[in-house]
Design an enzyme around this catalytic site. Sequence first.
Site, PDB file in Angstrom:
ATOM      1  N   ASP A 159       0.453  -0.831  -0.555  1.00 20.78           N
ATOM      2  CA  ASP A 159       0.523   0.329  -0.364  1.00 20.78           C
ATOM      3  C   ASP A 159       0.333   1.288  -0.016  1.00 20.78           C
ATOM      4  O   ASP A 159       0.514   2.290  -0.836  1.00 20.78           O
ATOM      5  CB  ASP A 159      -0.687   0.750   1.475  1.00 20.78           C
ATOM      6  CG  ASP A 159      -1.999  -1.462   1.174  1.00 20.78           C
ATOM      7  OD1 ASP A 159      -2.084  -1.637   0.295  1.00 20.78           O
ATOM      8  OD2 ASP A 159      -2.913  -1.584   2.572  1.00 20.78           O
ATOM      9  N   ASP A 197      -2.043   5.695  -2.451  1.00 20.98           N
ATOM     10  CA  ASP A 197      -1.527   5.050  -1.909  1.00 20.98           C
ATOM     11  C   ASP A 197      -1.119   4.199  -2.979  1.00 20.98           C
ATOM     12  O   ASP A 197      -1.342   3.712  -4.658  1.00 20.98           O
ATOM     13  CB  ASP A 197      -3.117   4.140  -1.040  1.00 20.98           C
ATOM     14  CG  ASP A 197      -3.232   4.339  -0.410  1.00 20.98           C
ATOM     15  OD1 ASP A 197      -3.481   5.499  -0.086  1.00 20.98           O
ATOM     16  OD2 ASP A 197      -3.982   3.881   0.466  1.00 20.98           O
ATOM     17  N   HIS A 237      -7.772   0.151  -3.886  1.00 18.42           N
ATOM     18  CA  HIS A 237      -6.671  -0.670  -4.489  1.00 18.42           C
ATOM     19  C   HIS A 237      -6.752  -1.466  -5.273  1.00 18.42           C
ATOM     20  O   HIS A 237      -7.451  -2.254  -5.151  1.00 18.42           O
ATOM     21  CB  HIS A 237      -5.884  -1.755  -3.052  1.00 18.42           C
ATOM     22  CG  HIS A 237      -5.567  -0.946  -1.728  1.00 18.42           C
ATOM     23  ND1 HIS A 237      -5.644  -1.009  -0.318  1.00 18.42           N
ATOM     24  CD2 HIS A 237      -5.159   1.044  -1.493  1.00 18.42           C
ATOM     25  CE1 HIS A 237      -4.599  -0.227  -0.017  1.00 18.42           C
ATOM     26  NE2 HIS A 237      -4.869   1.268  -0.280  1.00 18.42           N
ATOM     27  N   ASP A 242      -5.483  -4.453  -6.712  1.00 25.86           N
ATOM     28  CA  ASP A 242      -4.850  -6.067  -6.737  1.00 25.86           C
ATOM     29  C   ASP A 242      -6.067  -6.850  -6.794  1.00 25.86           C
ATOM     30  O   ASP A 242      -5.751  -7.814  -6.479  1.00 25.86           O
ATOM     31  CB  ASP A 242      -3.614  -5.742  -5.871  1.00 25.86           C
ATOM     32  CG  ASP A 242      -4.001  -5.373  -4.723  1.00 25.86           C
ATOM     33  OD1 ASP A 242      -4.938  -4.862  -4.257  1.00 25.86           O
ATOM     34  OD2 ASP A 242      -2.731  -5.708  -3.917  1.00 25.86           O
ATOM     35  N   ARG A 272     -16.770  -6.365 -11.170  1.00 22.85           N
ATOM     36  CA  ARG A 272     -16.470  -4.756 -10.977  1.00 22.85           C
ATOM     37  C   ARG A 272     -16.379  -4.867 -12.582  1.00 22.85           C
ATOM     38  O   ARG A 272     -14.630  -4.872 -12.604  1.00 22.85           O
ATOM     39  CB  ARG A 272     -15.454  -4.608 -10.303  1.00 22.85           C
ATOM     40  CG  ARG A 272     -16.217  -5.302  -8.998  1.00 22.85           C
ATOM     41  CD  ARG A 272     -14.593  -5.227  -7.538  1.00 22.85           C
ATOM     42  NE  ARG A 272     -14.840  -5.733  -6.510  1.00 22.85           N
ATOM     43  CZ  ARG A 272     -14.085  -5.742  -5.290  1.00 22.85           C
ATOM     44  NH1 ARG A 272     -12.424  -5.061  -5.987  1.00 22.85           N
ATOM     45  NH2 ARG A 272     -13.940  -5.751  -4.402  1.00 22.85           N
ATOM     46  N   SER A 277     -12.764  -7.275   1.115  1.00 16.48           N
ATOM     47  CA  SER A 277     -14.172  -8.060   0.170  1.00 16.48           C
ATOM     48  C   SER A 277     -13.295  -9.772  -0.114  1.00 16.48           C
ATOM     49  O   SER A 277     -12.097 -10.327   0.015  1.00 16.48           O
ATOM     50  CB  SER A 277     -14.193  -7.660  -1.222  1.00 16.48           C
ATOM     51  OG  SER A 277     -13.441  -8.372  -2.021  1.00 16.48           O
ATOM     52  N   CYS A 320      -1.199  -8.052  -1.141  1.00 15.41           N
ATOM     53  CA  CYS A 320      -0.938  -6.671   0.161  1.00 15.41           C
ATOM     54  C   CYS A 320       0.217  -6.700   1.056  1.00 15.41           C
ATOM     55  O   CYS A 320       0.853  -5.676   1.107  1.00 15.41           O
ATOM     56  CB  CYS A 320      -2.439  -6.569   0.806  1.00 15.41           C
ATOM     57  SG  CYS A 320      -3.387  -6.512  -0.251  1.00 15.41           S
TER      58      CYS A 320
END
Length: 378
Positions: A113, A203, A252, A254, A271, A308, A360
Site C-alpha cells: 500500500d 496509495d 487498491h 489488486d 466489477r 472483500s 498486499c
Amino acid sequence: MKTLAPPRTIVNSWNEWDPLRHVIVGVATKGCIPVSEPAVEYSFPPESGMLGRRGYWPEEGIARANEELDNLARILRGRGIRVDRPTPIEFNQPVITPDFEHPSMIGCMPARDVLLTVGSEILEATMSQRARWFEYLAYRPLLMEYFESDPEMRWSSAPRPRLGASSYKAGYFDDITVSDFSRIASKADVQDYVTTEVEPLFDAADATRCGRDIFVQHGFTTNLRGIDWLRRHFPEHRIHRVNFRNDPDPVHIDCSLVPLRPGLMLANPARPIVMEPGKEGLFQRNGWEVVMAARPAHSRPQPTCYYSIWLSMNFLTLDPKTVITEETEVYQNEQLSKLGFEVIPIPFRHAYPFGGSIHCATADVYREGTCEDLFPRQ
Ligand code: ARG
C-alpha cells in the site's frame, strides 16, 4: 526453477510477473484495530468482538498472523528470494499534525500500500487515510539500507498530504448503513468517491505495473490529482486511469485487475472495468486476453477483515509460471493451474485483518527484466 538471491542489493522492478528475487514482507507486530475516520468507515460485525474496541489487535491474532507472514517469508527464502521485513514503530499512539488528530495507526503488514517500485525507484505514496500518515516510517530502515547499497536506487516521497477536513466529502458515509455496500457501489458507479481534489492523493496499491504502462485505480484512496501527479512524476510511462463499476470497496487495484504475465490479465467479474475515454479496448488492441477470475471460495469475509472476499485474487506472482496463493481459495487456485501456473498454496487468512492477502503483504524490490512496451497500440 531455483533463482539465486542477487549478490548485492539492486532495486529494479517493472511489472508484477518477472522473476522475483528480492521482496519486502510485512509484519503484524504492534498492529492496531482500525478506527473510522473521514476517509473510511469500519463497521465490524458484533461477532468480531471488535465493536468499539481500540488499540492493539488481540495478542493471539497478532501471533497467528505473524506465523503466516513468517511462513510466507520462509517459503520465499527457500526459493532463493531475498526477504526483508519492516521495523514496526509504536502504532498505538495518536497521529497528530497541524491539520488533524487521529487516535492510532494501523501497522506495517500491507507493504504494497505504501511503496511503489518502478524500475530503480521506490516511491513512498502520499496515502489517503489519516491513520496511515506515518506508516512509511516502518520502511525507512530498509529504504536507507537500499539507498546505501545500491548507488543507482532512486528514493522518492510524494508530497505529504494535509488530510484536513477539506480533503474529504463531509457526510459521505452518512446515508450508508453498515451492511449496505451496494450504496457505495452505486456512488462508485458515478465516480463519486470519498476524497476531494484539494491535493494529490494516492496509495501505492492503487497502481499495477505492466512495463511502460501503469494502471491506476481512481477511487477512495487515489484521486484525479494523485493520478495527474503520478503522470508528471513518471513521464516515460503511460499512466492509465481505471475505474470499476459496482465496486463496494474502491481501494487498491489488486483485487480487481491483476496482470498475470505478458498478454494475460485477470479481471474481477463483479466489477466491470471502465477505461478512460479513447482507451477502451486497449487490452484487446494489443493482443491481451482478459480472463474473468474464478469465484471466491468464501461467501463472506472473516468478521475482523475489512476487505472483500475478492482477496481471492490477491496472490503474488513469483515468475511467469509460478504463483503463491491462499490455500483455501480453491477455485482461484484451480483456475491458475489451468492457466498453466505452478500454484504454491499457503495459509494466510489469519493475516487478512492486518491489511489483506499475499499481494498486499509484499512490496517488490527486485525482479529480473527491463521496462518493456507491451501496449504499443494506444
Ligand atoms: N478493494 C479490495 C477489496 O476487494 C481490497 C484491496 C486490498 N489490497 C491491498 N493492497 N491492501 O476488498
